[in-house]
Motif scaffolding. Sequence first.
Motif, PDB file in Angstrom:
ATOM      1  N   GLY A  70     -11.502   2.173   1.209  1.00  0.00           N
ATOM      2  CA  GLY A  70     -11.591   1.482   2.430  1.00  0.00           C
ATOM      3  C   GLY A  70     -10.125   0.660   2.680  1.00  0.00           C
ATOM      4  O   GLY A  70     -10.319  -0.538   3.148  1.00  0.00           O
ATOM      5  N   VAL A  71      -8.965   1.109   2.100  1.00  0.00           N
ATOM      6  CA  VAL A  71      -7.866   0.561   2.591  1.00  0.00           C
ATOM      7  C   VAL A  71      -6.757   1.521   3.437  1.00  0.00           C
ATOM      8  O   VAL A  71      -7.099   2.656   3.495  1.00  0.00           O
ATOM      9  CB  VAL A  71      -7.091   0.016   1.210  1.00  0.00           C
ATOM     10  CG1 VAL A  71      -7.818  -0.846   0.552  1.00  0.00           C
ATOM     11  CG2 VAL A  71      -6.562   1.282   0.552  1.00  0.00           C
ATOM     12  N   HIS A  72      -5.468   1.075   3.673  1.00  0.00           N
ATOM     13  CA  HIS A  72      -4.601   1.831   4.530  1.00  0.00           C
ATOM     14  C   HIS A  72      -4.013   2.742   3.430  1.00  0.00           C
ATOM     15  O   HIS A  72      -3.942   2.387   2.432  1.00  0.00           O
ATOM     16  CB  HIS A  72      -3.887   1.077   5.250  1.00  0.00           C
ATOM     17  CG  HIS A  72      -2.899   1.755   6.085  1.00  0.00           C
ATOM     18  ND1 HIS A  72      -1.780   2.183   5.948  1.00  0.00           N
ATOM     19  CD2 HIS A  72      -3.378   2.205   7.460  1.00  0.00           C
ATOM     20  CE1 HIS A  72      -1.233   2.734   7.053  1.00  0.00           C
ATOM     21  NE2 HIS A  72      -2.385   2.741   8.043  1.00  0.00           N
ATOM     22  N   VAL A  73      -3.490   4.022   4.135  1.00  0.00           N
ATOM     23  CA  VAL A  73      -2.687   4.679   2.872  1.00  0.00           C
ATOM     24  C   VAL A  73      -1.596   3.965   2.187  1.00  0.00           C
ATOM     25  O   VAL A  73      -1.390   4.315   1.020  1.00  0.00           O
ATOM     26  CB  VAL A  73      -2.515   6.137   3.784  1.00  0.00           C
ATOM     27  CG1 VAL A  73      -3.533   6.899   4.431  1.00  0.00           C
ATOM     28  CG2 VAL A  73      -1.381   5.768   5.028  1.00  0.00           C
ATOM     29  N   SER A  74      -0.982   3.232   3.128  1.00  0.00           N
ATOM     30  CA  SER A  74       0.397   2.583   2.363  1.00  0.00           C
ATOM     31  C   SER A  74      -0.130   1.844   1.243  1.00  0.00           C
ATOM     32  O   SER A  74       0.488   1.768   0.420  1.00  0.00           O
ATOM     33  CB  SER A  74       1.117   1.831   3.557  1.00  0.00           C
ATOM     34  OG  SER A  74      -0.013   0.780   4.108  1.00  0.00           O
ATOM     35  N   THR A  75      -1.371   1.267   1.384  1.00  0.00           N
ATOM     36  CA  THR A  75      -1.783   0.378   0.220  1.00  0.00           C
ATOM     37  C   THR A  75      -2.014   1.471  -1.147  1.00  0.00           C
ATOM     38  O   THR A  75      -1.694   1.056  -2.002  1.00  0.00           O
ATOM     39  CB  THR A  75      -2.972  -0.293   0.301  1.00  0.00           C
ATOM     40  OG1 THR A  75      -2.919  -1.262   1.501  1.00  0.00           O
ATOM     41  CG2 THR A  75      -3.561  -1.070  -0.657  1.00  0.00           C
ATOM     42  N   VAL A  76      -2.618   2.654  -0.725  1.00  0.00           N
ATOM     43  CA  VAL A  76      -2.821   3.572  -1.982  1.00  0.00           C
ATOM     44  C   VAL A  76      -1.554   3.923  -2.428  1.00  0.00           C
ATOM     45  O   VAL A  76      -1.192   3.921  -3.693  1.00  0.00           O
ATOM     46  CB  VAL A  76      -3.351   4.806  -1.456  1.00  0.00           C
ATOM     47  CG1 VAL A  76      -3.779   5.827  -2.278  1.00  0.00           C
ATOM     48  CG2 VAL A  76      -4.935   4.517  -0.748  1.00  0.00           C
TER      49      VAL A  76
END
Lengths: 329, 329
Positions: free
Chosen positions: A13-19
């Motif tokens: 449930g987060v943005h790819v950049s966070t991953v």
Amino acid sequence: MPVTIRDVAKVSGVHVSTVSRAFSAAHLVNPDTRARVLAAAEELGYRPNRAARALSTSRTGNLGLIVADIANPFFPPLLKAAQAQARARDYHVFIADTDEQARVEEELIRSMAKQVDGAVLVAPRLTNRVIAELAQEIPLVVINRRLRGVSGVLMDVGAGTRRAMEHLIGLGHREIVVLGGPARAWTSGEIERATEHRAEDHGVRIHRVGPNPPTEEGGRAVVEQVVATGATAVLAHNDLVAFGLVRRAAELGLGVPGDLSVIGVDNSHVARYSSPALTTVDMPVAEAGRGAVDLLLRSVDAAGSTGTVTLETSLVVRDSTAPPRITGA
Amino acid sequence: MPVTIRDVAKVSGVHVSTVSRAFSAAHLVNPDTRARVLAAAEELGYRPNRAARALSTSRTGNLGLIVADIANPFFPPLLKAAQAQARARDYHVFIADTDEQARVEEELIRSMAKQVDGAVLVAPRLTNRVIAELAQEIPLVVINRRLRGVSGVLMDVGAGTRRAMEHLIGLGHREIVVLGGPARAWTSGEIERATEHRAEDHGVRIHRVGPNPPTEEGGRAVVEQVVATGATAVLAHNDLVAFGLVRRAAELGLGVPGDLSVIGVDNSHVARYSSPALTTVDMPVAEAGRGAVDLLLRSVDAAGSTGTVTLETSLVVRDSTAPPRITGA
DNA sequence: GACCTTCATGCAAACGTTTGTATACGGGTT
DNA sequence: AACCCGTATACAAACGTTTGCATGAAGGTC
């Protein structure tokens, strides 16, 4: 089909950049979020795609290891050590065998350049000019080659050779053959230089034979020439050559060390397994492999930094050397 | 800084897609245009970026070579041959040394998976289950391991072993030690099976010793056990073990082949260099390396296709075997 | 309570290719 | 003259990441 950063993003449930940051810049993401991301990644079996990463960072996480002949017993322990060191640093290793051909060597480096962050050239056959040129394009470390502006790991074969000569002279030898290796090899030059000095001191005569291929066959081929000089001892270019020499000599009815003392260089498997066990100059190959990788990674991180490491060698006395047979001189 | 397809496009006055096709789909571009593009590429020193290509084609042009111990003399000729074959097919080769540890092996394969089109496992230490599992994710070829649904190259060590036993029996040996290798190794099983058959036929007794590490040290360690059986001959797990055995036996005052006949397996360097030169089962390692790469590339092209290749072995008789010393029986 | 920081996250462009689709052109039918 | 077709090229999206910048929320200072 393969699971990407996007899948992980969706699940957690987060943005790819966070991953992405969860993996490569932990301090930029909230510990809780990071834990969630990592859990999702684990669950999905996510593995970052190094090629994609390479594309955007221009860091591949790969190293090249370029070697003249994998099957030459000198190299495997070096490769093993280099590979282990690279792995410890989370680098993968490409390996390439040049079959002793300079052309192939150059082409291999060039074709590899985009896929690696740097390369280790083990005992390269290329000219200095070409190596220097390549070093402009990609971080390079050469093993057993001295080159301005290019990092290198040198095994001090000169010192070892001097000790070998002292050993022979101490045993009473006065006519000694020094067998050259490939014309281009740095070690050939070192051995030649080291043997020059000694010759003057004592009443010793040095006979030079070669250049010559660094193989068993190379050793076999020169026995007649060696004998023709009347020498009582030979310093061979490496263990393989020494071994070829010993075997061929035996076929001709010459005993080692009885009729001829033989010294090798490398302290490879061969020297221990052969009979008689070879007196040889020990080369710290594992250390060289590790050192080369360290040096390389350093100049990958700090572009342009170069360095040179010199490693000690030593003489290992075994059963292939003895005093010369007394002849009516 | 590095020159890309875009630079080539600019210089030759065409779109990047045309440049791309000029390289990878020549028939789709006008010969004159193509010539212009190629000229521009040459002039700029353009090299396609394999990582970028991999990203859009999901073909890396790389292979993995995973091996238990690079420095074990059995492997280098295999690596060399595999690498050469791969290069001939325009593939680059990653190499990884697992230090004989199954865990490391699995992790290595997984971490490599995204960067290679397939991998060759040389004498893997993993369980069948794990190998089969990995084979789902990435094309795999195993060398010296038989596994349903996974391509393999087998060297028929069973046949070689039978010939070795016949040789010993022919010389008059009746009490023979068969020395096991690592528990998990396929060759261990093959050798065991091959020696079962023979035992019944003649009045021969087989003593089994092991499992045991496949190293020189492994050979040294079991000499006492071997002697204790009263056997007159040993079939060692490989040349390295045989060599360790011979050396240690000598230290204990036992001559080979006088007091004990020893047969190795592999026909590695060691067997030729050691003294006495070892009688050994020849393994066609270079052929296996080439075959594995061919098999692998085939299953990369035709996803899901598997195959098995079996290679002949033969017995090389040298100087470590002789008739048993006559004892008052 | 207005303002400034700091921290955490989202957005979107970029890395260098490939490739499906669209476009433009010229030549052959009818 | 209208049409279709094949050939050669251009356009743009996609591959899986990273990363500079923008946004927003929470907390501290005056």
